[in-house]
Design an enzyme around this catalytic site. Structure first.
Site, PDB file in Angstrom:
ATOM      1  CG  HIS A 181      -1.835   1.153   1.350  1.00  0.00           C
ATOM      2  ND1 HIS A 181      -3.158   1.097   0.981  1.00  0.00           N
ATOM      3  CD2 HIS A 181      -1.627   2.420   1.773  1.00  0.00           C
ATOM      4  CE1 HIS A 181      -3.727   2.282   1.185  1.00  0.00           C
ATOM      5  NE2 HIS A 181      -2.804   3.108   1.672  1.00  0.00           N
ATOM      6  CD  GLU A 182       1.493   3.676   3.733  1.00  0.00           C
ATOM      7  OE1 GLU A 182       1.687   4.743   3.127  1.00  0.00           O
ATOM      8  OE2 GLU A 182       0.456   3.451   4.395  1.00  0.00           O
TER       9      GLU A 182
HETATM   10 ZN   LIG Z   1      -3.177   5.198   1.799  1.00  0.00          ZN
END
Ligand SMILES: [Zn+2]
Length: 504
Positions: A264-265
């Protein structure tokens, strides 16, 4: 010297200052000694004050007006002007007393919310939230809107988006998701072992760390233009596209926290690293909205990171890293374990199918709060009723209900829709990538993640803030905000996974 170079210099100063604020914030979340926290809060507040001062400086306003009158601006210069004028106009419109009152109310509300959540006592938090809602309403009125206060706040996160445009999409999505959730939660578990894949096991933190670094590099994140660290709340920040810093949280009981966290990051991080070099230190080296930023993290986390092709390649590697813990686990059980649909209570733990219902709930409540149709004191009851209607479950406590998110405690109203906008854009963009890149999933199943990274760089990242978010998505995919690709993606994936026919 013409007015644009002077203006450009101002833009660069603002961006530099913003980068230093980013550095101090990153440090606050990672390495700052505990006793340094009060001093850091003062330092950040002074820096933000300085940024605000430079932004509202009347001389900058004049430079902007003079530049806007020039007929010879390039399209990039016009876009820079538009972005900076937008930011400056919003800063100028809110009176300084209101800005100070909001900051004070925010820092006062946060510890009260923590205490209320711990004691499961909404009444304790109620006065603080009432004050924040009142200030946000005044702020919305100061910013100006065409009758819908929500628009003024939404605009801060999703420039160009309006309730009028957003509501029909979110309500349409809700109507499709409610029966889908019902059908999937009534269906038998897709794999008998799915719930036991991680149960009672310990996954060594150093090995998890090694695996996340490998994933980041294979996604194409440049570790010489960024870094990865640990923090309690994972986030992506940094100072510049050549200094992008993201964090991960390691949970030894469940490796998926760190794995999905880093994917995600990493999606956010690739976006930040991907702005065109000629836009660095200008307003164009930024995403046009929170939603489109989120589309990048969620495209990687969900459409790629929770897919069969991805795990066809990475599951054997993960199993080799954790032979004792995952040795006996079948790939099918693992795939089902990371894609189970449940009547979730907690937004941040929700699966892809139920997640957006949590957002619709918050969106509807925020609209009613700002319009004055709902009193803060009535929130817990309405929350629980709507949870039952949307997800078929009633929270056993306010701690697991209305008190679960930090956003309202921070006075953040109007932000939640960005998460769903991100999910919808992610599916639309991924469908466009599949059209542009034949055999994409086959290549992903061989671990060739860079094909997708290069496409995203070319089609999204490079452009930064040149267009409004929805315009950018339309430019790439031929359509803007819609739920059609997202709903189609869910149908195809979950019908196959659960072996059921989903309602149409
Ligand atoms: Zn996010």
């Amino acid at each position: 010297m013409t007015s644009f170079p002077k203006l450009l210099q101002r833009m660069q100063e603002l961006k530099d200052l913003y980068g230093i604020i980013g550095l101090a914030t990153w440090d606050q979340e990672t390495y700052l000694p505990r006793k340094g926290e009060p001093a850091r809060a003062c330092q950040l507040s002074s820096l933000q004050g300085l940024y605000h001062e430079k932004l509202v400086d009347p001389a900058l306003g004049e430079l902007l007006e003079r530049a806007a009158a020039r007929p010879d601006l390039t399209s990039d210069e016009q876009a820079m002007l538009r972005v900076l004028r937008w930011e400056r106009d919003r800063a100028v419109r809110v009176p300084p007393e209101l800005v100070r009152e909001l900051a004070a109310a925010q820092s006062q509300a946060l510890p009260v919310w923590r205490e209320a959540r711990k004691l499961n006592d909404f009444a304790l938090f109620c006065p603080a939230l009432e004050r924040l809602v009142r200030i946000r309403r005044e702020q919305a009125d100061a910013l100006g809107h065409g009758g819908r206060r929500y628009d003024a706040l939404l605009e801060g996160y999703e420039p160009g988006m309006r309730v009028e445009r957003l509501s029909p999409v979110l309500l349409g999505l809700k109507e499709k998701l409610v029966p889908m959730v019902q059908a999937l939660c009534d269906a038998p578990e897709p794999h008998p072992m799915a719930s036991q894949v991680f149960e009672g096991k310990t996954f060594n933190g150093d090995r998890q760390w090694r695996f996340t670094q490998r994933l980041l590099e294979e996604m194409g994140f440049d570790l010489e233009a960024g870094r990865q660290d640990r923090s309690v709340h994972p986030f992506t920040g940094g100072t510049h596209p050549r200094d992008v810093r993201l964090t991960v949280r390691i949970d030894e009981a469940n490796p998926m926290t760190a794995l999905f966290g880093v994917i995600h990051e990493g999606g956010h991080g690739l976006y930040e690293q991907g702005y065109a070099e000629e836009h660095h230190r200008t307003p164009l080296a930024a995403a046009p909205s929170m939603g489109i930023h989120e589309s990048q993290s969620r495209l990687w986390e969900n459409l790629v990171g929770r897919s069969l092709p991805f795990w066809a390649h990475y599951f054997p590697i993960l199993r080799a890293e954790f032979p004792k813990e995952l040795g006996g686990v079948e790939p099918e059980a693992f795939y089902c374990a990371v894609n189970r649909v449940t009547r979730s209570l907690i937004r941040i733990e929700a699966d892809e199918v139920t997640y957006n219902l949590h957002i619709v709930l918050r969106y509807e409540l925020e609209l009613a709060l700002l319009d004055g149709e709902l009193a803060v004191a009535d929130l817990p009851g309405v929350w629980n009723e709507r949870m039952q209607a949307l997800l078929g479950v009633t929270p056993p406590s306010d701690e697991k209900g209305v008190l679960q998110d930090i956003h309202w405690a921070w006075g953040e109203l109007g932000y939640f829709p960005s998460y769903t906008i991100g999910n919808l854009y992610s599916a639309t963009l991924y469908a466009a990538a599949q059209r542009d890149l034949p055999g994409l999933e086959e290549r992903l199943s061989r671990g060739e993640l860079s094909v997708l990274t290069e496409w995203l760089r070319r089609r999204i990242h490079r452009d930064g803030h040149r267009r409004y978010a929805e315009e950018q998505v339309r430019h790439v995919a031929g359509k803007g905000l819609t739920d059609e690709d997202f709903v189609e993606y869910l149908r195809r994936k979950y019908e196959a996974l659960y072996g059921v026919q989903l309602p149409r």
